[in-house]
Scaffold this active site. Sequence first.
Site, PDB file in Angstrom:
ATOM      1  N   TYR A  28      -2.178  -1.416  10.558  1.00  0.00           N
ATOM      2  CA  TYR A  28      -2.178  -1.553   8.909  1.00  0.00           C
ATOM      3  C   TYR A  28      -0.796  -1.133   8.600  1.00  0.00           C
ATOM      4  CZ  TYR A  28      -4.071  -1.016   4.407  1.00  0.00           C
ATOM      5  OH  TYR A  28      -4.211  -1.284   2.656  1.00  0.00           O
ATOM      6  N   SER A  73       1.114  -0.963  -0.099  1.00  0.00           N
ATOM      7  CA  SER A  73      -0.127  -0.136   0.223  1.00  0.00           C
ATOM      8  C   SER A  73       0.840   1.182  -0.073  1.00  0.00           C
ATOM      9  CB  SER A  73      -0.857  -0.095   1.452  1.00  0.00           C
ATOM     10  OG  SER A  73      -1.512   1.203   1.601  1.00  0.00           O
TER      11      SER A  73
HETATM   12  P1  NAD Z   1     -11.442  -5.889  -0.050  1.00  0.00           P
HETATM   13  O1  NAD Z   1     -12.065  -6.009   1.065  1.00  0.00           O
HETATM   14  O2  NAD Z   1     -12.411  -5.565  -1.129  1.00  0.00           O
HETATM   15  O3  NAD Z   1     -10.742  -7.384  -0.261  1.00  0.00           O
HETATM   16  C1  NAD Z   1     -10.000  -7.959   0.614  1.00  0.00           C
HETATM   17  C2  NAD Z   1     -10.028  -9.669   0.294  1.00  0.00           C
HETATM   18  O4  NAD Z   1      -9.193 -10.099   1.393  1.00  0.00           O
HETATM   19  C3  NAD Z   1     -11.446  -9.952   0.189  1.00  0.00           C
HETATM   20  O5  NAD Z   1     -11.414 -11.035  -0.835  1.00  0.00           O
HETATM   21  C4  NAD Z   1     -11.531 -10.829   1.601  1.00  0.00           C
HETATM   22  O6  NAD Z   1     -12.491 -11.832   1.581  1.00  0.00           O
HETATM   23  C5  NAD Z   1     -10.023 -11.145   1.953  1.00  0.00           C
HETATM   24  N1  NAD Z   1      -9.724 -11.675   3.320  1.00  0.00           N
HETATM   25  C6  NAD Z   1     -10.306 -10.799   4.358  1.00  0.00           C
HETATM   26  N2  NAD Z   1      -9.806 -11.360   5.358  1.00  0.00           N
HETATM   27  C7  NAD Z   1      -9.453 -12.709   5.074  1.00  0.00           C
HETATM   28  C8  NAD Z   1      -9.075 -13.745   5.680  1.00  0.00           C
HETATM   29  N3  NAD Z   1      -9.096 -14.053   7.067  1.00  0.00           N
HETATM   30  N4  NAD Z   1      -8.762 -14.901   5.158  1.00  0.00           N
HETATM   31  C9  NAD Z   1      -8.809 -14.890   3.762  1.00  0.00           C
HETATM   32  N5  NAD Z   1      -9.154 -13.984   2.988  1.00  0.00           N
HETATM   33  C10 NAD Z   1      -9.389 -12.733   3.704  1.00  0.00           C
HETATM   34  O7  NAD Z   1     -10.320  -5.178  -0.055  1.00  0.00           O
HETATM   35  P2  NAD Z   1      -9.260  -4.623  -1.065  1.00  0.00           P
HETATM   36  O8  NAD Z   1      -9.440  -2.988  -1.097  1.00  0.00           O
HETATM   37  O9  NAD Z   1      -9.636  -5.190  -2.476  1.00  0.00           O
HETATM   38  O10 NAD Z   1      -7.985  -4.798  -0.594  1.00  0.00           O
HETATM   39  C11 NAD Z   1      -7.113  -5.832  -1.008  1.00  0.00           C
HETATM   40  C12 NAD Z   1      -5.653  -5.505  -0.718  1.00  0.00           C
HETATM   41  O11 NAD Z   1      -5.243  -4.250  -1.218  1.00  0.00           O
HETATM   42  C13 NAD Z   1      -5.520  -5.520   0.802  1.00  0.00           C
HETATM   43  O12 NAD Z   1      -4.286  -5.949   1.230  1.00  0.00           O
HETATM   44  C14 NAD Z   1      -5.554  -3.850   1.069  1.00  0.00           C
HETATM   45  O13 NAD Z   1      -4.981  -3.490   2.254  1.00  0.00           O
HETATM   46  C15 NAD Z   1      -4.847  -3.488  -0.109  1.00  0.00           C
HETATM   47  N6  NAD Z   1      -4.820  -2.326  -0.490  1.00  0.00           N
HETATM   48  C16 NAD Z   1      -6.265  -1.661  -0.761  1.00  0.00           C
HETATM   49  C17 NAD Z   1      -6.474  -0.227  -1.090  1.00  0.00           C
HETATM   50  C18 NAD Z   1      -7.534   0.274  -1.427  1.00  0.00           C
HETATM   51  O14 NAD Z   1      -7.735   1.765  -1.555  1.00  0.00           O
HETATM   52  N7  NAD Z   1      -8.772  -0.287  -1.556  1.00  0.00           N
HETATM   53  C19 NAD Z   1      -5.167   0.729  -1.251  1.00  0.00           C
HETATM   54  C20 NAD Z   1      -4.097   0.060  -0.693  1.00  0.00           C
HETATM   55  C21 NAD Z   1      -3.809  -1.352  -0.536  1.00  0.00           C
END
Ligand code: NAD
Length: 257
Positions: free
Chosen positions: A152, A139
Amino acid sequence: MTLQGKTAIVTGSNSGIGLGIARSFAAGGLNVVLNSYSDTEEDHALAADLAKEHGVEVRYIQADLSSGEAARGLVESAGRCDILVNNAGIQHVAPVENFPAGKWDAIIAINLSSAFHTTAAALPMMRAAGWGRVINIASAHGLRASPYKSAYVAAKHGIVGMTKVVALETAEEPITANAICPGYVLTPLVESQIPDTMKEYGMDRDTAIREVLLKRQPSKEFATTDQLGGTALFLCSDHAAQITGTTISVDGGWTAV
Ligand code: NAD
């Protein structure tokens, strides 16, 4: 090196960024393992639809990545792992003194430790196959901090550090390890924060997005899951064979500041 027929495991891929990456991989001819902690009909239907759309193999394997044993079990159940994308992640926002200890443990387990366990299980498979890619979804918070996000930010800085170590340990092999650092991406995780933000600041949706959520993202645009899928696919290509142990920001200029 053709990517056709290779197997990619994408953790946390039944929604958001993970699903975007899985879609790009399937469109690129890769066989894909989808994962989350749930095990619903929708999860398995998603895999079947993706397989049908792109003519590749797509399996859904349930594993709750808050357990290291389950994280290793995911890779073992897949049976093959040429590309590992550690994407699963959760968030919780609170000042350090009020941060629930259980939330701290869960964020470190899911966002950081699971990647250690999956990588440990996947590297021998990559070595046996003579090729591999480890792609960690960190991130902008792997490179910068924000208040109230102690667990985080710690987990994301941690995964950037672990990426470098894995890159050094595989440097003389045809295996690379890199971290992608997205800024804000409009996934369900972020969408769910918009109503509260509108309420808290008394703003309409567009103003809340621009002035609050995208305050630190100079482009004032969300990155997309498709752009992250394309970045991950690039890291799998021959053009990226000498890119290892580094971070690629997809953040509209956030970390340029
Ligand atoms: P999201 O909530 O849409 O997806 C998260 C995924 O992780 C989902 O498929 C969820 O089911 C899975 N997950 C959560 N807990 C779990 C567990 N215990 N076991 C297995 N799977 C689990 O969120 P996202 O925004 O797509 O985030 C995905 C990644 O990207 C994360 O690591 C997040 O930190 C990172 N990220 C997101 C953003 C953003 O702005 N959305 C920015 C930077 C980084």
